[in-house]
Design a protein around this motif. Sequence first.
Motif, mmCIF file in Angstrom:
data_model
loop_
_atom_site.group_PDB
_atom_site.id
_atom_site.type_symbol
_atom_site.label_atom_id
_atom_site.label_comp_id
_atom_site.label_asym_id
_atom_site.label_seq_id
_atom_site.Cartn_x
_atom_site.Cartn_y
_atom_site.Cartn_z
ATOM 1 N N CYS A 1 -4.756 10.987 -3.537
ATOM 2 C CA CYS A 1 -4.195 11.206 -2.287
ATOM 3 C C CYS A 1 -4.585 10.123 -1.186
ATOM 4 O O CYS A 1 -3.797 9.436 -0.611
ATOM 5 C CB CYS A 1 -4.667 12.523 -1.646
ATOM 6 N N SER A 2 -5.928 9.841 -1.022
ATOM 7 C CA SER A 2 -6.231 9.171 -0.035
ATOM 8 C C SER A 2 -6.385 7.580 -0.892
ATOM 9 O O SER A 2 -5.935 7.346 -1.643
ATOM 10 C CB SER A 2 -7.914 9.405 0.269
ATOM 11 N N ASP A 3 -6.753 6.567 0.220
ATOM 12 C CA ASP A 3 -6.460 5.245 -0.147
ATOM 13 C C ASP A 3 -7.384 5.108 -1.460
ATOM 14 O O ASP A 3 -8.626 5.163 -1.542
ATOM 15 C CB ASP A 3 -6.952 4.409 1.026
ATOM 16 N N GLY B 1 -1.713 13.167 9.335
ATOM 17 C CA GLY B 1 -3.135 13.069 9.034
ATOM 18 C C GLY B 1 -3.880 12.827 10.573
ATOM 19 O O GLY B 1 -4.904 13.296 10.804
ATOM 20 N N GLU B 2 -3.310 11.935 11.274
ATOM 21 C CA GLU B 2 -4.052 11.644 12.628
ATOM 22 C C GLU B 2 -3.840 12.519 13.622
ATOM 23 O O GLU B 2 -5.123 12.915 14.109
ATOM 24 C CB GLU B 2 -3.169 10.421 13.009
ATOM 25 N N HIS C 1 0.881 -1.324 0.004
ATOM 26 C CA HIS C 1 0.054 -0.042 -0.005
ATOM 27 C C HIS C 1 0.754 1.210 -0.153
ATOM 28 O O HIS C 1 0.394 2.368 -0.593
ATOM 29 C CB HIS C 1 -0.937 -0.043 1.052
ATOM 30 N N ASN D 1 -3.341 18.607 1.274
ATOM 31 C CA ASN D 1 -3.279 19.796 2.063
ATOM 32 C C ASN D 1 -2.595 21.003 1.253
ATOM 33 O O ASN D 1 -1.155 20.607 0.902
ATOM 34 C CB ASN D 1 -2.341 19.437 3.424
ATOM 35 N N GLY E 1 -9.692 16.124 9.563
ATOM 36 C CA GLY E 1 -8.386 16.534 9.256
ATOM 37 C C GLY E 1 -8.532 17.383 8.307
ATOM 38 O O GLY E 1 -7.919 18.625 8.233
ATOM 39 N N HIS F 1 1.043 4.721 -2.380
ATOM 40 C CA HIS F 1 1.015 6.252 -2.087
ATOM 41 C C HIS F 1 2.087 6.946 -2.561
ATOM 42 O O HIS F 1 2.359 8.002 -3.123
ATOM 43 C CB HIS F 1 1.014 6.291 -0.379
ATOM 44 N N SER G 1 -2.868 13.322 3.387
ATOM 45 C CA SER G 1 -2.556 14.567 3.715
ATOM 46 C C SER G 1 -1.669 15.361 2.620
ATOM 47 O O SER G 1 -1.706 16.627 2.822
ATOM 48 C CB SER G 1 -1.561 14.736 4.945
ATOM 49 N N ALA H 1 -7.884 21.549 7.876
ATOM 50 C CA ALA H 1 -6.938 22.184 7.044
ATOM 51 C C ALA H 1 -7.478 23.394 6.314
ATOM 52 O O ALA H 1 -6.769 24.216 6.050
ATOM 53 C CB ALA H 1 -6.373 21.141 6.020
ATOM 54 N N SER I 1 -0.010 10.336 5.813
ATOM 55 C CA SER I 1 -1.454 9.724 5.632
ATOM 56 C C SER I 1 -2.047 9.625 7.019
ATOM 57 O O SER I 1 -1.364 10.248 7.893
ATOM 58 C CB SER I 1 -1.203 8.339 5.016
ATOM 59 N N GLY I 2 -2.922 8.824 7.308
ATOM 60 C CA GLY I 2 -3.713 8.968 8.574
ATOM 61 C C GLY I 2 -3.039 7.905 9.338
ATOM 62 O O GLY I 2 -3.074 7.839 10.580
ATOM 63 N N LYS I 3 -2.179 6.904 8.810
ATOM 64 C CA LYS I 3 -1.266 6.007 9.625
ATOM 65 C C LYS I 3 0.155 6.296 9.420
ATOM 66 O O LYS I 3 1.005 5.618 10.139
ATOM 67 C CB LYS I 3 -1.853 4.699 9.054
ATOM 68 N N PHE J 1 -4.016 15.853 12.780
ATOM 69 C CA PHE J 1 -4.923 16.503 12.150
ATOM 70 C C PHE J 1 -6.471 16.254 12.434
ATOM 71 O O PHE J 1 -7.333 16.846 12.898
ATOM 72 C CB PHE J 1 -4.964 16.799 10.769
ATOM 73 N N ASP J 2 -6.799 14.862 12.464
ATOM 74 C CA ASP J 2 -7.985 14.152 12.798
ATOM 75 C C ASP J 2 -8.270 14.522 14.381
ATOM 76 O O ASP J 2 -9.380 14.875 14.971
ATOM 77 C CB ASP J 2 -8.006 12.987 12.422
HETATM 78 O O1 KG4 Z 1 -4.278 8.111 2.844
HETATM 79 P P1 KG4 Z 1 -5.510 8.169 3.837
HETATM 80 O O2 KG4 Z 1 -6.760 8.168 3.033
HETATM 81 O O3 KG4 Z 1 -5.496 6.770 4.716
HETATM 82 C C1 KG4 Z 1 -4.512 6.276 5.295
HETATM 83 O O4 KG4 Z 1 -3.692 5.400 4.866
HETATM 84 O O5 KG4 Z 1 -4.128 6.641 6.501
HETATM 85 O O6 KG4 Z 1 -5.117 9.294 4.840
HETATM 86 C C2 KG4 Z 1 -6.219 9.641 5.224
HETATM 87 C C3 KG4 Z 1 -5.769 10.959 6.230
HETATM 88 C C4 KG4 Z 1 -6.834 11.314 7.417
HETATM 89 O O7 KG4 Z 1 -5.990 11.292 8.508
HETATM 90 C C5 KG4 Z 1 -7.079 12.790 6.918
HETATM 91 O O8 KG4 Z 1 -7.048 13.536 8.088
HETATM 92 C C6 KG4 Z 1 -5.889 13.354 6.319
HETATM 93 O O9 KG4 Z 1 -5.494 12.029 5.505
HETATM 94 N N1 KG4 Z 1 -5.935 14.335 5.480
HETATM 95 C C7 KG4 Z 1 -5.463 15.515 5.559
HETATM 96 C C8 KG4 Z 1 -6.139 16.417 4.492
HETATM 97 N N2 KG4 Z 1 -7.089 15.815 3.951
HETATM 98 C C9 KG4 Z 1 -6.939 14.537 4.676
HETATM 99 N N3 KG4 Z 1 -4.599 15.990 6.482
HETATM 100 C C10 KG4 Z 1 -4.138 17.059 6.381
HETATM 101 N N4 KG4 Z 1 -4.338 18.225 5.427
HETATM 102 C C11 KG4 Z 1 -5.629 17.731 4.506
HETATM 103 N N5 KG4 Z 1 -6.097 18.881 3.928
#
Ligand code: KG4
Length: 347
Positions: free
Chosen positions: A312-314, A170-171, A110, A285, A187, A114, A282, A191, A143-145, A173-174
């Motif tokens: 950007c996200s999964d 990302g975590e 994964h 952002n 998060g 990314h 993230s 932002a 990312s969130g993790k 931020f959340d």
């Molecule tokens: O990559 P992802 O979808 O999942 C993981 O693999 O973790 O990332 C999700 C994370 C969340 O924690 C969310 O708060 C963060 O990405 N995120 C951001 C923004 N948009 C999403 N963090 C900072 N700034 C943003 N604009």
Amino acid sequence: MILLGIDTSCDDTSVAVLHNDRVLSNIISSQDDIHRDWGGVVPNLARRAHEENFQKVYELALKRAGIAEDQIEAIAVTYGPGLAIALGVGIDKAKELAARLSIPLYAVNHMEGHLFSPLAKSKNDRGTSWQILPFPLIGLLTSGKHTEIVLVKNFGEYEVLGQTLDDALGEAFDKVARMVGLGYPGGSLLAKLALEGNPHAYKLPIPMKGTPDFNVSYSGLKTATRRLLHEMTHGQPETLTKAQILDVAAVFQDAALETILWKLGKALEKYPVKHVLLGGGSAANVTLRKRLRTLAKKHGAQVFTPRNKKLCSDNGAMIALAAYLGIRHGKQPSDPDCVERAPQLSL
Ligand code: KG4
Ligand code: ZN
């Protein structure tokens, strides 16, 4: 080559279709509504939702791409890192499809998805071609993790130079979003609000700035933000005004980005590469993108970011792309009998 990419590593069910490095469709079914009430991802609910949604997402991915099932030539699936029982759903579906269609299966990390997500081209534009990017390069994964600075020596040859010692960017931020009452997952909204606030309104520490490694830490910043909120409201968070929320968001964001960018600058000093890839949730952002570009420019490097928010996200597209790049670099198909979920997988 037509590739199908599958990702069920956490709380998004995603299936994508690529023609080489070009994204024909990238469908993501979010489970935010399911997990919101719990304030975080509940593994069992995630697994069940993946099971329920997969077929629908798969069919939509084919439809949007305008291809028939028998045109798929290879399947790529995330096997880790992520939530074990969520990963298992995607892996099982990928194995079933590969067997039924008699096509090769590629198990993908994964984080590799990314990492290379900025190189995914969209249907109609030319995008950044992977061929023009010489190794080595540096990847910034947020990312969130995960929060990692990676030296990419070649495809498949990675050295994690630094990473977070606790929470991911990302975590953090959340978590701060929740502290100021923005709900879950907040998060992205935090932002957005940060853009309207004053980053100098209050003072927060910049964690790990000045330490000689490339690691970062966000749990201290989170605690400092909680303390600041407590002082501002005299222990009554419900009295927080809109203007105060905007300022706290801006001050927190400034400190959170400063720490990782400072470390990245140090990495660029030590490893003067010409290209930086930004990936992960993230990476959406806008302030991070802007500041990263300025920083990289100072070091003579160019930054590449995912072409849209979905990348950007999964998502499944980045998984299919990582498999495609792997194939172009000699990666062999996986033996389906040996593909197992690897929740703790790293680069
Ligand atoms: O990559 P992802 O979808 O999942 C993981 O693999 O973790 O990332 C999700 C994370 C969340 O924690 C969310 O708060 C963060 O990405 N995120 C951001 C923004 N948009 C999403 N963090 C900072 N700034 C943003 N604009
Ligand atoms: Zn991810």
